[in-house]
Design a protein around this motif. Sequence first.
Motif, short mmCIF file in Angstrom:
data_model
loop_
_atom_site.label_atom_id
_atom_site.label_comp_id
_atom_site.label_asym_id
_atom_site.label_seq_id
_atom_site.Cartn_x
_atom_site.Cartn_y
_atom_site.Cartn_z
N LEU A 35 1.04 -0.41 -0.06
CA LEU A 35 0.17 -0.15 -0.22
C LEU A 35 0.58 1.29 0.13
O LEU A 35 1.75 1.45 0.73
N SER A 37 0.20 4.43 0.53
CA SER A 37 -0.95 5.79 1.12
C SER A 37 -1.37 7.02 0.30
O SER A 37 -1.81 8.24 0.06
N GLN A 119 -8.14 2.23 2.62
CA GLN A 119 -6.56 1.60 3.01
C GLN A 119 -6.63 0.31 4.27
O GLN A 119 -5.59 -0.28 3.54
N ALA A 130 3.11 -1.72 4.46
CA ALA A 130 1.78 -0.48 3.98
C ALA A 130 3.01 1.33 3.94
O ALA A 130 3.78 1.10 4.89
N GLY A 132 3.69 5.49 4.36
CA GLY A 132 3.32 5.93 4.74
C GLY A 132 3.56 7.51 5.86
O GLY A 132 4.77 7.30 6.05
N MET A 135 0.31 4.94 9.06
CA MET A 135 0.39 3.40 8.50
C MET A 135 0.54 3.11 10.55
O MET A 135 -0.35 2.34 10.65
N VAL A 139 -4.13 3.91 10.96
CA VAL A 139 -4.31 3.08 9.96
C VAL A 139 -3.92 1.30 10.52
O VAL A 139 -5.53 0.77 10.63
#
Length: 229
Positions: A35, A37, A119, A130, A132, A135, A139
């Motif tokens: 991911l 993000s 997400q 992930a 970002g 994260m 998230v």
Amino acid sequence: MHNDSIPVITIDGPGGSGKGTLSRLLAKRLGWHWLDSGAIYRLTAQAALRNGVDLGDIPALVQQARTLDASFGESADGEASVFLQGEDVTAQLRTEEAGEAASRIAACPEVRDALLQRQRDFRQAPGLVADGRDMGTVVFPDAALKLFLTASIEERAERRYKQLKAQGFDISIDALFREISARDERDMNRSVSPLRPAEDAVIIDSSAMSIDEMRQRALDLAREKGLVA
Ligand code: DC
């Protein structure tokens, strides 16, 4: 479908810290999903700009976030590519202008809320890496391994400069330095989900590390957690 038992590795940090390259390599090595993000924030900002939405108009931005028609894939040469309404917008999203617009809308709690589930939906078997800013903190707070990458502003500006130059963009290193400093400032000082390491994150200063060294360090940590044989 998402499942809390699916392992997640989070890699947070400022732009140019190497988190994008590292997370993608790690996902490939482990055979896990990835991911990016930041691309979701960049896409939302891009969709808003395309549709003539003012970046200060919160209800309209939330609408863009909710209805974002985005997909992720690979180009023929294996590069990660991002699509907006079926159109490949990868190159457009990498510009500092797109990063700046993303950073602006990312300071808005309603936009962040609207993008949260999107997400989390990336958490799919056999695992997720992930990348970002939040994260590990917001998230995926239950991630099995959390890394926080840092690097000096000078080093990050230099890396971005080389990256953009290789892509054919004509930009001065001084302008990049100023833009990166301004973006750091906004990302770290916003009231909602500011850029900061999770309490249980391993902090890695990548200033003097090669990407291979970063990859090795991340794999060692993943091994210690039993995430990789
Ligand atoms: O990682 P990036 O440079 O592509 O991210 C672009 C902007 O999006 C960044 O300046 C802040 C925002 N962002 C965020 O607020 N939270 C994330 N998880 C990822 C990015």
